[in-house]
Design an enzyme around this catalytic site. Sequence first.
Site, PDB file in Angstrom:
ATOM      1  N   SER A  86      79.605  53.774  68.669  1.00 22.19           N
ATOM      2  CA  SER A  86      79.260  52.851  69.750  1.00 22.19           C
ATOM      3  C   SER A  86      79.355  53.620  71.057  1.00 22.19           C
ATOM      4  O   SER A  86      79.885  54.734  71.084  1.00 22.19           O
ATOM      5  CB  SER A  86      80.219  51.668  69.761  1.00 22.19           C
ATOM      6  OG  SER A  86      81.329  51.964  70.573  1.00 22.19           O
ATOM      7  N   LYS A  87      78.833  53.032  72.096  1.00 21.85           N
ATOM      8  CA  LYS A  87      78.747  53.826  73.319  1.00 21.85           C
ATOM      9  C   LYS A  87      80.109  54.180  73.906  1.00 21.85           C
ATOM     10  O   LYS A  87      80.219  55.040  74.754  1.00 21.85           O
ATOM     11  CB  LYS A  87      77.839  53.167  74.349  1.00 21.85           C
ATOM     12  CG  LYS A  87      78.322  51.866  74.931  1.00 21.85           C
ATOM     13  CD  LYS A  87      77.401  51.492  76.096  1.00 21.85           C
ATOM     14  CE  LYS A  87      77.880  50.259  76.814  1.00 21.85           C
ATOM     15  NZ  LYS A  87      77.448  49.030  76.123  1.00 21.85           N
ATOM     16  N   ARG A  88      81.141  53.538  73.411  1.00 21.72           N
ATOM     17  CA  ARG A  88      82.480  53.883  73.895  1.00 21.72           C
ATOM     18  C   ARG A  88      83.077  55.070  73.154  1.00 21.72           C
ATOM     19  O   ARG A  88      84.067  55.635  73.571  1.00 21.72           O
ATOM     20  CB  ARG A  88      83.421  52.680  73.771  1.00 21.72           C
ATOM     21  CG  ARG A  88      83.261  51.684  74.900  1.00 21.72           C
ATOM     22  CD  ARG A  88      84.014  50.405  74.613  1.00 21.72           C
ATOM     23  NE  ARG A  88      83.530  49.776  73.387  1.00 21.72           N
ATOM     24  CZ  ARG A  88      82.459  48.990  73.348  1.00 21.72           C
ATOM     25  NH1 ARG A  88      81.794  48.729  74.447  1.00 21.72           N
ATOM     26  NH2 ARG A  88      82.053  48.454  72.213  1.00 21.72           N
ATOM     27  N   ASP A  89      82.488  55.455  72.040  1.00 23.56           N
ATOM     28  CA  ASP A  89      83.047  56.587  71.291  1.00 23.56           C
ATOM     29  C   ASP A  89      82.739  57.896  72.005  1.00 23.56           C
ATOM     30  O   ASP A  89      81.647  58.073  72.543  1.00 23.56           O
ATOM     31  CB  ASP A  89      82.453  56.630  69.878  1.00 23.56           C
ATOM     32  CG  ASP A  89      82.943  55.474  69.026  1.00 23.56           C
ATOM     33  OD1 ASP A  89      84.158  55.218  69.057  1.00 23.56           O
ATOM     34  OD2 ASP A  89      82.122  54.820  68.370  1.00 23.56           O
TER      35      ASP A  89
END
Length: 459
Positions: A227-230
């Site tokens: 996900s874009k937070r990874d």
Amino acid sequence: MAMTRVRFAPSPTGFFHIGSARTALFNWLYARHSGGSFILRIEDTDAARNTEQALTVLIDGMRWLGLDWDEGPESGGEYGPYFQSERRAIHDAYIDRLREVDRIYEKDGALWFRLEGERHTVYDDFRKKEVEKVRSAPIVIEDAVRGRVEKELDEDFVIVRASGDPVFHFVNVVDDITMGITHVIRGEDHLSNTPKHAALFDALGAPRPVFAHIPLILKSDGPGKMSKRDRGALIEEYQRRHFLPAAVRNYLCLLGWSPKDDREKMAPEELIERFDLDGINRGNARFDEQKLVHLNGAYLRELPLETYAWMARPVLHDAGIVDDETPEDDVQSVLEICRGKVNLLEDLPGYADYFFRDDYAFDSAAEKRVFKKGDPLADLERVYRTLEKLDDFSAESLERTFAGLAESAGVKPFAYFPVTRFAVSGRAGGPDFYAMLRVLGKERTLGRIRRVLKERKGS
Ligand code: GLU
């Protein structure tokens, strides 16, 4: 056979996710492999999320990765406009076509697509109301990656909302038809939409493109998708961290595709030549930052020294280690001996700072190890007295000198390395010992040793 036309159709969100970049890359590779066209179509109908800035992130990222498009924003082309939001007239014309073939009707203010088949009304427990079900023939898709996929659609679906906005499925298909797209290569998350898309192609009397759904990218640890937070999920991050685009591109190729011989590092021409849809894996790909870091190192080491220095200098500059006055020769001679050990440009400042400053830090773990046994300060003093008399600081001369020193003391030359290295660099590891002393030069080497002797022995 018709010329291959593939497209990357992102909805700009303000981020360029690694999964999208990989989709763009696979389309690009396939176009280049087959001598066809690669089209960039911006699916910007969700006005709330689409800003100029979001588009810039995407276009910058594509350019950085070297994914040039033959048609699309800025380059134009015969099948434009390439912004979905500007294709309204085309979409409307295709609504009319559906109306002509009686595959559209209005209900609750929305326009619905009518599936073909036998209709009957059933009670839907979940929605607590009666709904119309259609017993239609299953939609069969021969996906180039997944193989045969079959699904029975059993409900008509909305294609223009009550607000007047056409839905994704419809505009996506109409744009693919009107842009002459021959292959739809996209993420597996769209596989569930594909039966609807196929039904629309069929109803519009258009040949279906070849579908190829590429596997998801899982985060490095755990079952979830990136996900874009990874860490590592956004192309912006690699740009900011000074990764080499060629390395990132090479790595992205390996996320879900592999050549038959499992080679990893491949030049662009080779990737283009070998890339094909049948090499795309069915299983999910797992993100592996270490592999990317190693590839980056391998690409870095291949650069001519001048190019390497040209890329490294701003990184050293931003870290406050060199300035505009630092001679280029000094920078290059340091990089020449350090580059073999560094996989990421961002690691250079920490690795090589002591070549450029005298106030380098002394690592306490290294210190403990160096001073654990024997009389390192006495050794260091011996080194000092020997080097003091040496004028030729070339690596060969240094090597000879340490050999002589060691012999007279009845030890091996490397017995002197840890304490000397610690004195001149503050740490336990680094580039080749003699090369390091050569690049530091006599004056700095002696100055640093003297300082350490003085601080520790008070002499
Ligand atoms: N705009 C869609 C997306 O970004 C495109 C899907 C497709 O490639 O058909 O997911």
